[in-house]
Design an enzyme around this catalytic site. Sequence first.
Site, PDB file in Angstrom:
ATOM      1  N   CYS A   1      -2.049   9.603   2.757  1.00 13.46           N
ATOM      2  CA  CYS A   1      -1.610   9.026   1.484  1.00 13.46           C
ATOM      3  C   CYS A   1      -2.548   9.369   0.340  1.00 13.46           C
ATOM      4  CB  CYS A   1      -1.494   7.511   1.618  1.00 13.46           C
ATOM      5  SG  CYS A   1      -3.021   6.733   2.105  1.00 13.46           S
TER       6      CYS A   1
ATOM      7  N   GLU B   1       0.885  -1.175   0.000  1.00 10.12           N
ATOM      8  CA  GLU B   1       0.000   0.000   0.000  1.00 10.12           C
ATOM      9  C   GLU B   1       0.915   1.216   0.000  1.00 10.12           C
ATOM     10  OE1 GLU B   1      -3.352   0.250  -0.032  1.00 10.12           O
ATOM     11  OE2 GLU B   1      -3.811  -1.887   0.007  1.00 10.12           O
TER      12      GLU B   1
HETATM   13  P1  NAD Z   1       8.319   4.632   4.902  1.00  5.61           P
HETATM   14  O1  NAD Z   1       8.271   3.835   3.675  1.00  5.61           O
HETATM   15  O2  NAD Z   1       9.488   5.515   5.139  1.00  5.61           O
HETATM   16  O3  NAD Z   1       8.213   3.691   6.194  1.00  5.61           O
HETATM   17  C1  NAD Z   1       7.189   2.725   6.359  1.00  5.61           C
HETATM   18  C2  NAD Z   1       7.686   1.620   7.243  1.00  5.61           C
HETATM   19  O4  NAD Z   1       8.793   0.972   6.611  1.00  5.61           O
HETATM   20  C3  NAD Z   1       8.177   2.048   8.625  1.00  5.61           C
HETATM   21  O5  NAD Z   1       7.722   1.117   9.574  1.00  5.61           O
HETATM   22  C4  NAD Z   1       9.683   2.011   8.495  1.00  5.61           C
HETATM   23  O6  NAD Z   1      10.358   1.700   9.697  1.00  5.61           O
HETATM   24  C5  NAD Z   1       9.908   0.908   7.484  1.00  5.61           C
HETATM   25  N1  NAD Z   1      11.121   1.107   6.673  1.00  5.61           N
HETATM   26  C6  NAD Z   1      11.673   2.292   6.327  1.00  5.61           C
HETATM   27  N2  NAD Z   1      12.768   2.089   5.558  1.00  5.61           N
HETATM   28  C7  NAD Z   1      12.896   0.751   5.406  1.00  5.61           C
HETATM   29  C8  NAD Z   1      13.816  -0.086   4.733  1.00  5.61           C
HETATM   30  N3  NAD Z   1      14.824   0.425   4.048  1.00  5.61           N
HETATM   31  N4  NAD Z   1      13.633  -1.421   4.786  1.00  5.61           N
HETATM   32  C9  NAD Z   1      12.604  -1.952   5.462  1.00  5.61           C
HETATM   33  N5  NAD Z   1      11.709  -1.215   6.145  1.00  5.61           N
HETATM   34  C10 NAD Z   1      11.835   0.124   6.119  1.00  5.61           C
HETATM   35  O7  NAD Z   1       6.961   5.467   4.906  1.00  5.61           O
HETATM   36  P2  NAD Z   1       6.501   6.571   5.934  1.00  5.61           P
HETATM   37  O8  NAD Z   1       7.337   7.785   5.757  1.00  5.61           O
HETATM   38  O9  NAD Z   1       6.373   5.983   7.301  1.00  5.61           O
HETATM   39  O10 NAD Z   1       5.021   6.853   5.420  1.00  5.61           O
HETATM   40  C11 NAD Z   1       4.719   7.755   4.413  1.00  5.61           C
HETATM   41  C12 NAD Z   1       4.488   7.077   3.077  1.00  5.61           C
HETATM   42  O11 NAD Z   1       3.551   6.041   3.212  1.00  5.61           O
HETATM   43  C13 NAD Z   1       3.931   8.017   2.028  1.00  5.61           C
HETATM   44  O12 NAD Z   1       4.542   7.759   0.803  1.00  5.61           O
HETATM   45  C14 NAD Z   1       2.466   7.645   1.963  1.00  5.61           C
HETATM   46  O13 NAD Z   1       1.838   7.940   0.749  1.00  5.61           O
HETATM   47  C15 NAD Z   1       2.525   6.179   2.218  1.00  5.61           C
HETATM   48  N6  NAD Z   1       1.268   5.712   2.778  1.00  5.61           N
HETATM   49  C16 NAD Z   1       0.478   4.898   2.028  1.00  5.61           C
HETATM   50  C17 NAD Z   1      -0.740   4.484   2.532  1.00  5.61           C
HETATM   51  C18 NAD Z   1      -1.666   3.604   1.752  1.00  5.61           C
HETATM   52  O14 NAD Z   1      -2.596   3.096   2.355  1.00  5.61           O
HETATM   53  N7  NAD Z   1      -1.451   3.382   0.485  1.00  5.61           N
HETATM   54  C19 NAD Z   1      -1.140   4.894   3.802  1.00  5.61           C
HETATM   55  C20 NAD Z   1      -0.300   5.722   4.523  1.00  5.61           C
HETATM   56  C21 NAD Z   1       0.906   6.114   4.016  1.00  5.61           C
END
Ligand code: NAD
Length: 456
Positions: free
Chosen positions: A244, A210
């Site tokens: 998002c 997602e």
């Molecule tokens: P992110 O991708 O930075 O982090 C998400 C999760 O992944 C966190 O738990 C983080 O610890 C983990 N993570 C980060 N880097 C990683 C890596 N290299 N390897 C493995 N795990 C890792 O996202 P964010 O900044 O927390 O959230 C914002 C983003 O999420 C935006 O792009 C937003 O659009 C998206 N989002 C999507 C939805 C949806 O339902 N489609 C909902 C909310 C947010």
Amino acid sequence: MTDIQTLVQNQKTMFRAGKTMTYTYRIHQLQKLQEMLNRYEPRIYESLHKDLNKSSYEVLTTEFGFLQQEINYTIKHLREWMQPKKVKTPTTHKGAKSLIYKQPYGVTLIISPWNYPLHLAIAPLIGAIAAGNTAIIKPSELTPYTSELIKEMITETFEEKYITVVQGDKEVSQELLEQPLDFIFFTGSVNVGKIIMEKASQQLIPVTLELGGKSPCIVDKDAKLEYAARRITWGKFVNAGQTCVAPDYLLVHRDIKQPLIDHLKKEIEKMYSEDPMQSGDFSKIVNDAHFDRLVSYLDQGKIVYGGKSDRTNRQINPTLVDNVDWTSKMMHDEIFGPILPILTYENLEEIHDHIEHSRNPLALYFFSENEKKQEWAIKNISFGGGCINDTIMHLGNNQLPFGGIGTSGIGKYHGKYSFDAFTHEKSVLKQTTSFDLAFRYPNSKVGRKILKKLFK
Ligand code: NAD
């Protein structure tokens, strides 16, 4: 063995024992989850306020209330969803029955982001429990109060070998991804989504991703501007734009740009006051890095409303930016904050290339009274899901699958789709032993003739 390896092994053992499979067990766990949320309700409000300054109204509508609805709906329909589905069997298979069994994957991993930290950790968990899996949740490290609360609630409510929370940053996340998991549900950014998929591919673990992207909001010249402005204001500035599916930017027909801006200003003030950051009820930006990134966008166009920011409290007032160039950084990144760039168009066709440039958006919003134009947008533009004459509301209808396409994600959930996301559909043909039709075997004398007839 590391702690994480032990954890996964213990969950594997629990899953293999079959306890999570029964209807009674699943319903009981969903009820426990619901009671847990009710028990912790005041602390949920408190921790979301500490992490993101979320107002209680926003917590109720977008986090707590959403989860309650999902759990109630799942409890109501679970028995029916779990039933093996009988499907038709062709005449070539006479005597046999065909069934689709609903099989849980096993040990599942849920990785969640910070913007709706409770909602996005627990909503997939509802699907995981309903489908009969065990689950490990890795919440975001950027919302420490809520993530700690999730850990406390889950630890108190469930056995570790069934559902548990592992806290940490990307290193912890990566260690989890090394494990022999059976399914991964990831919510987060596009870039991290790619890393997750790459890791999962090494063990061929199925994933739901997602993700995010730049969701356009198009306002055509025949739109009802007062309603459009109100619904855009709400969708864009809820959680200070850190959503998002928030409208990322406005694409407005040139003739109505100024009246729309005037309406937007009015609606912002009605909804949030003239200086929302003083009201104490406007969400803050999650950390300094995101705050600085957002503030850097403010000189990439002409601010026609707002623009005030406060680094100490990490707040930015709702801001409208005009004269934005398609090539600016703001139009390249997902904004994810309370800044709304306004771009104009003359003909609908010309917007197509621009939207395609930012690839498959997660959402698209189209405001127009013209049904032909509405259908044009729905059919010609690639996007995960969206609304006509509204923003974000598609997400609140659990009859609609929620998910992206292409760069905005793989898979879908909410309502029954959450159960499906965590379920493998196992096809089974039950053959009769009362007789054996010989025509399929190579030595059959009449086989060729019968088969030719049947395949016609
Ligand atoms: P992110 O991708 O930075 O982090 C998400 C999760 O992944 C966190 O738990 C983080 O610890 C983990 N993570 C980060 N880097 C990683 C890596 N290299 N390897 C493995 N795990 C890792 O996202 P964010 O900044 O927390 O959230 C914002 C983003 O999420 C935006 O792009 C937003 O659009 C998206 N989002 C999507 C939805 C949806 O339902 N489609 C909902 C909310 C947010």
